[in-house]
Design an enzyme around this catalytic site. Structure first.
Site, short mmCIF file in Angstrom:
data_model
loop_
_atom_site.label_atom_id
_atom_site.label_comp_id
_atom_site.label_asym_id
_atom_site.label_seq_id
_atom_site.Cartn_x
_atom_site.Cartn_y
_atom_site.Cartn_z
N ASN A 209 1.08 -1.20 -0.17
CA ASN A 209 -0.05 0.21 0.04
C ASN A 209 1.27 1.60 -0.24
O ASN A 209 1.86 1.41 0.67
CB ASN A 209 -0.96 0.02 1.36
CG ASN A 209 -0.36 0.91 2.62
OD1 ASN A 209 -0.22 1.81 2.65
ND2 ASN A 209 0.36 -0.05 3.30
N PHE B 60 -1.33 8.38 4.12
CA PHE B 60 -3.19 9.11 5.04
C PHE B 60 -3.98 9.60 4.65
O PHE B 60 -3.80 11.30 4.93
CB PHE B 60 -1.86 10.02 6.22
CG PHE B 60 -0.48 9.27 6.53
CD1 PHE B 60 -0.74 7.81 7.38
CD2 PHE B 60 0.58 9.89 7.73
CE1 PHE B 60 0.90 7.85 7.68
CE2 PHE B 60 1.46 9.68 7.84
CZ PHE B 60 1.21 7.50 8.15
N SER C 129 5.55 5.07 8.43
CA SER C 129 5.08 5.29 7.01
C SER C 129 6.08 5.04 6.29
O SER C 129 6.54 6.57 5.94
CB SER C 129 3.81 6.31 6.85
OG SER C 129 3.50 6.00 5.55
N ASN D 63 4.63 6.20 3.22
CA ASN D 63 4.07 6.57 2.71
C ASN D 63 4.43 8.75 1.96
O ASN D 63 3.60 8.71 1.37
CB ASN D 63 2.86 6.02 2.32
CG ASN D 63 3.24 4.48 2.15
OD1 ASN D 63 3.88 4.04 0.86
ND2 ASN D 63 2.62 3.33 2.55
N THR D 64 4.46 8.47 3.74
CA THR D 64 4.59 10.03 3.61
C THR D 64 6.21 10.76 3.93
O THR D 64 6.66 10.27 3.82
CB THR D 64 4.52 10.98 4.85
OG1 THR D 64 2.71 10.41 4.49
CG2 THR D 64 4.03 11.88 5.41
N LYS E 150 5.82 3.81 16.81
CA LYS E 150 5.25 2.48 16.32
C LYS E 150 6.83 2.72 14.58
O LYS E 150 7.07 3.73 14.39
CB LYS E 150 4.25 2.66 15.30
CG LYS E 150 4.13 1.57 14.17
CD LYS E 150 2.68 1.11 13.53
CE LYS E 150 2.48 0.45 13.10
NZ LYS E 150 1.02 0.45 11.96
N ASN F 3 5.58 -1.55 11.46
CA ASN F 3 5.43 -0.97 10.18
C ASN F 3 5.15 -2.26 8.71
O ASN F 3 6.13 -2.78 9.09
CB ASN F 3 5.05 0.52 9.83
CG ASN F 3 3.93 1.17 9.15
OD1 ASN F 3 3.85 0.73 8.47
ND2 ASN F 3 3.58 2.41 9.95
C1 LIG Z 1 -3.79 -0.84 3.36
C2 LIG Z 1 -3.39 -0.41 4.76
C3 LIG Z 1 -2.79 0.60 4.75
C4 LIG Z 1 -2.26 1.62 6.46
N1 LIG Z 1 -2.18 1.96 6.97
C5 LIG Z 1 -1.20 2.46 8.44
C6 LIG Z 1 -1.47 4.10 8.77
O1 LIG Z 1 -2.60 4.39 8.91
N2 LIG Z 1 -0.84 4.04 10.31
C7 LIG Z 1 -0.05 2.89 10.24
O2 LIG Z 1 0.15 3.07 11.49
N3 LIG Z 1 -0.29 1.82 9.76
C8 LIG Z 1 -1.16 1.69 8.82
N4 LIG Z 1 -0.66 0.61 8.13
C9 LIG Z 1 0.63 -0.56 8.71
C10 LIG Z 1 -0.22 -1.56 9.73
O3 LIG Z 1 -1.03 -1.35 10.69
C11 LIG Z 1 0.78 -2.82 9.92
O4 LIG Z 1 1.67 -2.34 10.84
C12 LIG Z 1 1.44 -3.60 9.14
O5 LIG Z 1 0.39 -3.95 8.05
C13 LIG Z 1 2.33 -5.03 9.34
O6 LIG Z 1 1.39 -5.92 10.30
P1 LIG Z 1 0.04 -6.78 8.83
O7 LIG Z 1 1.51 -7.83 8.20
O8 LIG Z 1 -0.79 -7.62 9.60
O9 LIG Z 1 -0.96 -6.03 7.72
C14 LIG Z 1 -1.62 -0.17 7.31
C15 LIG Z 1 -0.77 -1.36 6.62
C16 LIG Z 1 -2.05 -1.54 4.71
C17 LIG Z 1 -1.96 -3.01 4.73
#
Ligand SMILES: Cc1cc2nc3c(=O)[nH]c(=O)nc-3n(C[C@H](O)[C@H](O)[C@H](O)COP(=O)(O)O)c2cc1C
Length: 349
Positions: A120, A124, A185, A187-188, A229, A258
């Site tokens: 992804n 934000f 993140s 992505n910023t 985080k 993350n």
């Molecule tokens: C579509 C998407 C959007 C995410 N948006 C955020 C976010 O806004 N803030 C954040 O701290 N992590 C965000 N994450 C990261 C997740 O919180 C998590 O840390 C990461 O996906 C690893 O866990 P997982 O393997 O269970 O997905 C996002 C993940 C995905 C897939």
């Protein structure tokens, strides 16, 4: 069964080119359900798994179970009661920024089905702290702990980042059981630089101070917990720097991890940019948690997240040193049944 046989294939097919289509549809339904107490009770009765053996007290907050929803799923906090009814022990809402922002152009989420992963580059997207605060004031609050993840607005220059975070913190203070400072993140642009020792020290000092000041001014108990985080792409040296800052600045805990910029171990190569989540992240996430646990020496708790798809992954993450865990991608692929499955097994461990 029903989820994997019918719901998942339908949702994945109808949103094959843009997974966000099914996400928004789902969130709209969940937001509606969040206002329907009768329906919430039914969902909770059929989904939530309760046992005193699952309860945890971590950084001053009581958790009914250790399985949380990770940051980014409910970015504006519109469906918290419905998500809580599915049986989560806590939810991290957000990431919220001071300014409302659209995020990156769509599509910006990609499923890697063969790898049970996602990439992804959301950036934000959220309604901004003011609107979210106004909405929360009108919405019923869930009975489980809610953490609000705060991040930096894209338009805000790095030198004004601290004030940007503080603004969101103040707006959401009344609605949070804890805060997560998102500096990880991918992505910023420039956000991950805030994980460096000096800027992180200044940021965490300011945020923890602010919670103390708000607690004093409002006279409503202890300052709320603040966690940070981190990314899975940090070196051991960088993680040690984060630990030093957290201990120095009285941060309440660390969330690891993350999404990753790494693409190693993928069966299905992808040219899409962004953060990778899901199964391929699990091993790295465990490594980071183990290292953190060793460095923290029991002084601060860890929330473990990354590639948890079932009870065995959950157990491994807790054994690596996490006090609580979170899911995102596993929740998408396995469906809401994963929460009960993990909790049931953990309660018998
Ligand atoms: C579509 C998407 C959007 C995410 N948006 C955020 C976010 O806004 N803030 C954040 O701290 N992590 C965000 N994450 C990261 C997740 O919180 C998590 O840390 C990461 O996906 C690893 O866990 P997982 O393997 O269970 O997905 C996002 C993940 C995905 C897939």
């Amino acid at each position: 069964m029903l989820f994997k046989a019918i719901i998942r294939p339908t949702m994945f097919r109808t949103s094959a080119n843009d997974p966000e289509i099914s996400h928004h549809w789902l969130m709209d339904q969940m937001a509606r359900i969040s206002h329907n107490q009768a329906l919430l009770k039914i969902i909770e009765a059929t989904n939530a798994y309760k046992s005193p053996a699952l309860e945890r007290d971590v950084f001053g907050v009581h958790f009914p179970n250790p399985v949380g929803l990770a940051g980014g799923f409910d970015k504006n906090g519109i469906a918290l009661p419905a998500l809580a009814a599915l049986g989560f022990g806590f939810i991290e809402a957000g990431t919220v920024t001071r300014h409302a922002q659209p995020g990156n152009p769509r599509p910006r989420i990609f499923r890697l089905l063969n790898d049970q992963a996602m990439i992804n580059r959301m950036g934000f997207p959220n309604d901004g702290a003011d609107t979210i605060q106004a909405h929360l004031a009108r919405q019923p609050q869930p009975k489980i702990p809610i953490g609000w993840s705060i991040g930096k607005s894209k338009v805000t220059p790095p030198e004004e980042a601290i004030e940007d975070y503080l603004y969101s913190l103040r707006k959401l203070y009344a609605y949070a059981d804890f805060f997560t400072v998102n500096v990880s993140s991918p992505n910023t642009p420039g956000l991950r630089k805030l994980q460096d020792k000096e800027p992180l020290d200044q940021l965490m000092h300011a945020i923890v101070q602010e919670t103390r000041q708000i607690a004093e001014q409002t006279g409503r108990g202890r300052a709320k917990a603040v966690l940070v985080k981190i990314a899975p792409d940090l070196s051991e040296e960088q993680i040690s720097d984060v630990v030093a800052v957290c201990l120095e600045r009285n941060v309440s805990g660390i969330i690891a991890t993350n999404t990753t910029l790494s693409r190693t171990g993928l069966k299905q190569q992808s040219t899409e940019t962004g953060g990778l989540s899901g199964r391929p992240l699990h091993t790295r996430s465990l490594e980071v948690i183990r290292y953190l646990y060793k460095e923290l020496d029991g002084k601060l708790p860890i929330i473990g997240v990354g590639g948890i798809f079932g009870p065995d992954d959950a157990r491994r993450t807790l054994d690596a040193g996490a006090s609580l865990i979170q899911l995102y991608t596993g929740f998408i692929y396995e469906g809401p049944g994963i929460i009960k499955k993990i909790n049931r097994q953990l309660s018998h461990a």
